[in-house]
Design a protein around this motif. Structure first.
Motif, PDB file in Angstrom:
ATOM      1  N   PHE A 181       0.872  -1.057  -0.088  1.00 16.97           N
ATOM      2  CA  PHE A 181       0.077  -0.268   0.001  1.00 16.97           C
ATOM      3  C   PHE A 181       0.847   1.251  -0.005  1.00 16.97           C
ATOM      4  CE2 PHE A 181      -1.991   3.086   2.253  1.00 16.97           C
ATOM      5  CZ  PHE A 181      -3.548   3.297   1.699  1.00 16.97           C
TER       6      PHE A 181
ATOM      7  N   GLY B 298       2.794   1.693  -3.470  1.00 23.11           N
ATOM      8  CA  GLY B 298       1.993   2.309  -4.452  1.00 23.11           C
ATOM      9  C   GLY B 298       1.636   3.756  -4.350  1.00 23.11           C
TER      10      GLY B 298
ATOM     11  N   TYR C 202      -0.645  -1.236  -7.460  1.00 21.97           N
ATOM     12  CA  TYR C 202      -1.072  -1.758  -6.195  1.00 21.97           C
ATOM     13  C   TYR C 202      -1.024  -2.903  -6.288  1.00 21.97           C
ATOM     14  CZ  TYR C 202      -1.838   2.925  -4.075  1.00 21.97           C
ATOM     15  OH  TYR C 202      -1.738   4.455  -3.600  1.00 21.97           O
TER      16      TYR C 202
END
Length: 450
Positions: A70, A73, A81
């Protein structure tokens, strides 16, 4: 869950060396923000880069790898992601980003700045109406105001798109409704547009996102001005449409007049060229078909006889009848057959009925037998009731009218001529009998004398 997740996130941000910023929001105190982000459960973590929400998750993460994916990204541009964001989630995040941006822009725009901008935009719109002037000035100003509103709405809806933050003044619509009016240019500058070259104005040049607060205030001010002057705008719009329609009708009438002159000249030239042409519409007696024959005005009626499209045997008499000209000519009349069509007043066109042959021969009236042979007589009887002269029920021989009169059913015959002829024959027979009796009496008297 929030107390368990917060220390872990704080430690990750410290280890990132400033690449991440952790913002904690108390949903009880910041209900506007939680409402804009549509928070439904706690904790909810959003990943935001350059003012745009990219991804989110709710509750505690399953493991450390989920948190690492997470954060990667969110921090690294171009990094996807794991798992990837679906198209539906992306649209929802774009909507949430716009709501959050409007909320942040409204918070950063003070009340005094909002009031000053509203007063300035309203004043410039009134100046626009005065600058245009005339009975239709309000309608023209309304068109310009709506174009300004459209430009502001594009930026509010798409604050991250640079193409909506650029205005080309050489555009056909922009040049006609914005660029030529100084008050409109002043409104664009007041909400943040700046010149970029000779024919371009931009806002937030070089920035990833633009503050939409001035555009929200400017659009709202334009909406209020349009609503306040809606009656004047409607009246001016009607007058402008009337002027446009009158100008269009005048242009059409002028064009029609020119075309009419051209057509009249063409008709005159055609009449001059075809002044000697005569069109004869021929119809054979008893037929419905009409045939057109073009002839010259100097042609005679005999020439028309030669061009008949109907079969004519040698020696048959042909009769020409023109009711409109009151003309009846037989082919045996050489004097009239030698006259031209113009002399017979058949120019430029005429309808002529052609009769070939003399028809049935006339029966000379002679003796009773000849007349009886030449005429087919119908015998029989009928009544006024049977032919529908009196519309009464069948079988009623006498009916009383409302006025008191009586209707009788009389039998009529249509062989009256036969009765007359029979009476004549009976009288002839009686005369013959009387002569015979006289001769017999004379012979008897001579016998007695002898």
């Amino acid at each position: 869950p929030c107390k368990q997740l917060t220390p872990a996130l704080e430690q990750i941000c410290i280890n990132a060396g400033g690449m991440l910023r952790l913002v904690k929001i108390n949903t009880d105190q910041q209900r506007q923000i939680s409402g804009a982000l549509e928070v439904k459960s706690l904790p909810t973590v959003f990943g935001i880069r350059d003012g745009q929400i990219l991804n989110s998750f709710q509750g505690l993460p399953r493991d450390e790898k989920m948190v690492r994916d997470f954060l990667m990204g969110t921090m690294v541009p171009g990094q996807s992601y794991n798992p990837p964001v679906s198209s539906e989630d992306k649209e929802r995040y774009d909507d949430l980003s716009g709501k959050l941006l409007k909320l942040a822009a409204g918070a950063s725009f003070s009340f005094s700045a909002r009031e000053r901008l509203e007063n300035h935009v309203t004043k410039l719109l009134d100046e626009l109406v005065a600058t245009i002037g005339g009975e239709t000035g309000m309608a023209v100003a309304d068109d310009s105001a709506r174009v300004l509103r459209s430009l502001m709405s594009n930026i509010i809806v798409n604050p991250f798109e640079e193409k909506f933050r650029k205005v080309k003044l050489d555009n056909k619509v922009i040049a006609a409704k914005i660029a030529q009016h100084p008050p409109c240019m002043a409104i664009l500058k007041s909400v943040g547009f700046a010149p970029d070259g000779e024919a371009t104005m931009v806002v937030g040049k070089g920035k990833r996102v633009v503050n939409v607060a001035p555009f929200v205030v400017g659009r709202g001010c334009i909406d209020k001005w349009i609503d306040r002057n809606r009656y004047q705008i409607a009246a001016a719009g009607r007058k402008r449409r009337d002027e446009i329609n009158r100008a269009r009708l005048a242009a059409e009438a002028e064009e029609a007049a020119k075309n009419q002159v051209d057509e009249s000249e063409e008709e005159e030239s055609e009449e001059e060229e075809d002044s000697n042409v005569c069109v004869i519409k021929l119809r054979l007696e008893g037929k419905k078909k009409v045939q057109d024959i073009e002839m010259d005005a100097d042609d005679t009626l005999s020439a028309l006889l030669d061009q008949l499209p109907f079969p004519v045997e040698d020696g048959e008499t042909v009769q020409f009848t023109c009711v409109a000209k009151r003309l009846i000519v037989k082919s045996t009349d050489t004097a009239k057959m030698s006259k031209t069509l113009s002399q017979l007043r058949l120019m430029p066109t005429a309808s002529v009925v052609v009769k070939i042959g003399e028809g049935k021969a006339d029966i000379t009236k002679g003796s009773l037998a000849e007349r009886a042979a030449s005429k087919k007589k119908t015998t029989g009887s009928h009544s006024m009731h049977s032919i529908g002269l009196y519309a009464k029920d069948d079988g009623n021989k006498a009916e009383t009218f409302e006025s008191g009169g009586v209707l009788y059913d009389h039998v009529l015959t249509d062989d009256e001529e036969e009765d007359d002829d029979n009476e004549g024959e009976e009288k002839g027979d009686e005369a013959d009998d009387k002569e015979n009796e006289a001769e017999a009496e004379g012979s008897e008297e001579s016998a007695e004398e002898e």
